[in-house]
Design a protein around this motif. Structure first.
Motif, PDB file in Angstrom:
ATOM      1  N   UNK A 154     -43.894   7.501 -21.045  1.00  0.00           N
ATOM      2  CA  UNK A 154     -44.140   6.096 -21.393  1.00  0.00           C
ATOM      3  C   UNK A 154     -44.866   5.976 -22.724  1.00  0.00           C
ATOM      4  N   UNK A 155     -45.871   6.847 -22.896  1.00  0.00           N
ATOM      5  CA  UNK A 155     -46.771   6.677 -24.038  1.00  0.00           C
ATOM      6  C   UNK A 155     -46.052   6.897 -25.359  1.00  0.00           C
ATOM      7  N   UNK A 156     -45.050   7.761 -25.376  1.00  0.00           N
ATOM      8  CA  UNK A 156     -44.332   7.987 -26.638  1.00  0.00           C
ATOM      9  C   UNK A 156     -43.507   6.744 -26.990  1.00  0.00           C
ATOM     10  N   UNK A 157     -43.093   5.999 -25.971  1.00  0.00           N
ATOM     11  CA  UNK A 157     -42.259   4.814 -26.208  1.00  0.00           C
ATOM     12  C   UNK A 157     -40.878   5.185 -26.718  1.00  0.00           C
ATOM     13  N   UNK A 158     -40.467   6.437 -26.505  1.00  0.00           N
ATOM     14  CA  UNK A 158     -39.155   6.888 -26.993  1.00  0.00           C
ATOM     15  C   UNK A 158     -38.200   7.120 -25.822  1.00  0.00           C
ATOM     16  N   UNK A 159     -36.948   6.734 -26.025  1.00  0.00           N
ATOM     17  CA  UNK A 159     -35.950   6.837 -24.946  1.00  0.00           C
ATOM     18  C   UNK A 159     -34.631   7.350 -25.521  1.00  0.00           C
ATOM     19  N   UNK A 160     -33.874   8.087 -24.685  1.00  0.00           N
ATOM     20  CA  UNK A 160     -32.551   8.533 -25.142  1.00  0.00           C
ATOM     21  C   UNK A 160     -31.502   7.468 -24.800  1.00  0.00           C
ATOM     22  N   UNK A 161     -30.289   7.676 -25.323  1.00  0.00           N
ATOM     23  CA  UNK A 161     -29.290   6.612 -25.177  1.00  0.00           C
ATOM     24  C   UNK A 161     -28.907   6.367 -23.716  1.00  0.00           C
ATOM     25  N   UNK A 162     -29.041   7.389 -22.884  1.00  0.00           N
ATOM     26  CA  UNK A 162     -28.738   7.210 -21.465  1.00  0.00           C
ATOM     27  C   UNK A 162     -29.697   6.189 -20.838  1.00  0.00           C
ATOM     28  N   UNK A 163     -30.986   6.347 -21.126  1.00  0.00           N
ATOM     29  CA  UNK A 163     -31.998   5.411 -20.599  1.00  0.00           C
ATOM     30  C   UNK A 163     -31.829   4.038 -21.229  1.00  0.00           C
ATOM     31  N   UNK A 164     -31.543   4.016 -22.527  1.00  0.00           N
ATOM     32  CA  UNK A 164     -31.389   2.744 -23.239  1.00  0.00           C
ATOM     33  C   UNK A 164     -30.232   1.932 -22.651  1.00  0.00           C
ATOM     34  N   UNK A 165     -29.161   2.635 -22.253  1.00  0.00           N
ATOM     35  CA  UNK A 165     -27.952   1.944 -21.774  1.00  0.00           C
ATOM     36  C   UNK A 165     -28.197   1.219 -20.452  1.00  0.00           C
ATOM     37  N   UNK A 166     -29.291   1.527 -19.764  1.00  0.00           N
ATOM     38  CA  UNK A 166     -29.500   0.953 -18.429  1.00  0.00           C
ATOM     39  C   UNK A 166     -30.295  -0.355 -18.508  1.00  0.00           C
ATOM     40  N   UNK A 167     -29.597  -1.441 -18.773  1.00  0.00           N
ATOM     41  CA  UNK A 167     -30.205  -2.767 -18.658  1.00  0.00           C
ATOM     42  C   UNK A 167     -30.649  -3.419 -19.951  1.00  0.00           C
ATOM     43  N   UNK A 168     -30.462  -2.719 -21.085  1.00  0.00           N
ATOM     44  CA  UNK A 168     -30.930  -3.301 -22.347  1.00  0.00           C
ATOM     45  C   UNK A 168     -29.749  -3.858 -23.137  1.00  0.00           C
ATOM     46  N   UNK A 169     -29.830  -5.128 -23.532  1.00  0.00           N
ATOM     47  CA  UNK A 169     -28.726  -5.715 -24.299  1.00  0.00           C
ATOM     48  C   UNK A 169     -28.777  -5.187 -25.741  1.00  0.00           C
ATOM     49  N   UNK A 170     -27.657  -5.265 -26.432  1.00  0.00           N
ATOM     50  CA  UNK A 170     -27.597  -4.856 -27.842  1.00  0.00           C
ATOM     51  C   UNK A 170     -28.593  -5.664 -28.668  1.00  0.00           C
ATOM     52  N   UNK A 171     -28.686  -6.944 -28.336  1.00  0.00           N
ATOM     53  CA  UNK A 171     -29.581  -7.821 -29.094  1.00  0.00           C
ATOM     54  C   UNK A 171     -31.036  -7.352 -28.970  1.00  0.00           C
ATOM     55  N   UNK A 172     -31.457  -7.041 -27.738  1.00  0.00           N
ATOM     56  CA  UNK A 172     -32.842  -6.581 -27.540  1.00  0.00           C
ATOM     57  C   UNK A 172     -33.049  -5.199 -28.161  1.00  0.00           C
ATOM     58  N   UNK A 173     -32.030  -4.355 -28.070  1.00  0.00           N
ATOM     59  CA  UNK A 173     -32.144  -3.018 -28.673  1.00  0.00           C
ATOM     60  C   UNK A 173     -32.396  -3.151 -30.182  1.00  0.00           C
ATOM     61  N   UNK A 174     -31.614  -3.994 -30.833  1.00  0.00           N
ATOM     62  CA  UNK A 174     -31.754  -4.159 -32.292  1.00  0.00           C
ATOM     63  C   UNK A 174     -33.100  -4.780 -32.649  1.00  0.00           C
ATOM     64  N   UNK A 175     -33.553  -5.710 -31.815  1.00  0.00           N
ATOM     65  CA  UNK A 175     -34.776  -6.440 -32.156  1.00  0.00           C
ATOM     66  C   UNK A 175     -36.045  -5.631 -31.880  1.00  0.00           C
ATOM     67  N   UNK A 176     -36.029  -4.870 -30.795  1.00  0.00           N
ATOM     68  CA  UNK A 176     -37.302  -4.271 -30.341  1.00  0.00           C
ATOM     69  C   UNK A 176     -37.401  -2.753 -30.493  1.00  0.00           C
ATOM     70  N   UNK A 177     -36.348  -2.095 -30.984  1.00  0.00           N
ATOM     71  CA  UNK A 177     -36.383  -0.630 -31.104  1.00  0.00           C
ATOM     72  C   UNK A 177     -36.009  -0.191 -32.515  1.00  0.00           C
ATOM     73  N   UNK A 178     -36.528   0.977 -32.911  1.00  0.00           N
ATOM     74  CA  UNK A 178     -36.120   1.629 -34.161  1.00  0.00           C
ATOM     75  C   UNK A 178     -35.375   2.906 -33.798  1.00  0.00           C
TER      76      UNK A 178
END
Ligand SMILES: C[S@@+](CC[C@H](N)C(=O)[O-])C[C@H]1O[C@@H](n2cnc3c(N)ncnc32)[C@H](O)[C@@H]1O
Length: 275
Positions: A154-178
């Motif tokens: 949790x503390x790193x705040x980093x996720x792989x694409x498998x985790x990202x794909x579970x429930x995150x919209x493209x819009x939120x991904x672009x807005x809230x992640x680098x």
């Protein structure tokens, strides 16, 4: 690994005492599949031997490894959707209308790998965008879990694409992640900095946590006995400010405690308000 009846019973008692998780009587296969590797590495043959080793070497880290292996960490972004919609469209407007300018405290009580508290933090950001200035005193999200391994993630705040794909919209991904290299994403600092992660066992004292406006305790009470569940819900009530809200998992219900909580039907979803 041997999982004779007596061995299994000893392990069941150990696990419930350690973290509240109540194993059904026919769950030998689950224990074997989750502990086989660890026990092999440690040269431990039976569950009784495992419990004895944990007791005789309390500082070895074995206890934590066993509890980690036995917990289910399944989670996803914006799980079940409605809690985050209800938070944004009902709970936040109502709380800030009743106490304008207050600083909110929110507890994510079994945060697993961080998707829940970070989804809450994104929801707060979305609320601020359409209600400019209403959250000017800010909000703190305290996110706790028993599992050291999960908290480190949790503390790193980093996720792989498998985790990202579970429930995150493209819009939120672009807005809230680098982007953070191939197939990896890091949550942006303003969303991350609102969340404070702490190691915490729901069976321990809640005294040092302080008071909260909102508690998310989702998809963890299902693993506990009715008595432990009731005890935890009673103690969560004591951490909630009067009128504060409790969010449970979609398949969880209060069953009782009418003196402490009032059920609030939200269509979709049910939340509970502290009396
Ligand atoms: C299935 S996940 C739920 C995650 C998230 N709340 C959700 O709804 O997606 C359950 C989490 O509860 C944690 N847990 C289990 N027993 C616990 C205890 N006694 N104290 C604190 N956390 C516990 C596990 O480590 C796991 O990360």
């Amino acid at each position: 690994m041997s999982t004779g009846n007596l061995d299994f019973e000893q392990f069941r008692v150990f696990l419930e005492k350690a973290c509240g998780i109540l194993l059904g009587e026919n769950k030998q296969y689950l224990v074997s599949s989750r502990l086989n590797k660890l026990m092999e590495q440690q040269g431990i043959k039976t569950l009784t031997e495992l419990v004895q080793r944990i007791q005789s070497q309390p500082r070895s880290g074995l206890r934590e490894q066993v509890v980690d292996a036995m917990t289910t960490n399944e989670t996803l972004w914006f799980r079940d959707t409605y809690p985050f919609e209800v938070l944004k469209n009902k709970v936040l407007p109502e709380m800030l209308r009743n106490s304008p300018g207050q600083r909110l405290r929110i507890w994510s009580a079994a945060c697993s790998s961080g998707q829940e508290p970070y989804s809450i933090s994104m929801t707060l950001d979305e609320f601020e965008r359409t209600n400019v200035g209403q959250l000017k005193m800010g909000a703190q999200i305290v996110a706790t879990d028993l599992s050291g391994a999960m908290l480190a993630n949790c503390k790193t705040g980093e996720y792989d694409s498998l985790a990202i794909a579970r429930g995150l919209s493209q819009e939120r991904l672009q807005r809230y992640f680098d982007p953070k290299g191939p197939g990896r994403w890091a949550i942006k600092a303003p969303i991350r900095s609102r969340v404070e992660f702490r190691s915490f066992n729901l069976l321990d004292s809640y005294a040092a946590l302080g008071k909260f406006d909102i508690v998310f305790c989702r998809n963890v009470l299902i693993y506990f006995s009715a008595q432990v569940k009731k005890d935890i819900l009673t103690r969560i009530h004591a951490t909630l400010k009067p009128g504060g809200y409790l969010f449970l998992g979609a398949s969880e219900a209060l069953n009782g405690l009418p003196d402490l909580y009032q059920m609030v039907q939200c269509s979709p979803g049910i939340i509970y308000q502290a009396k």
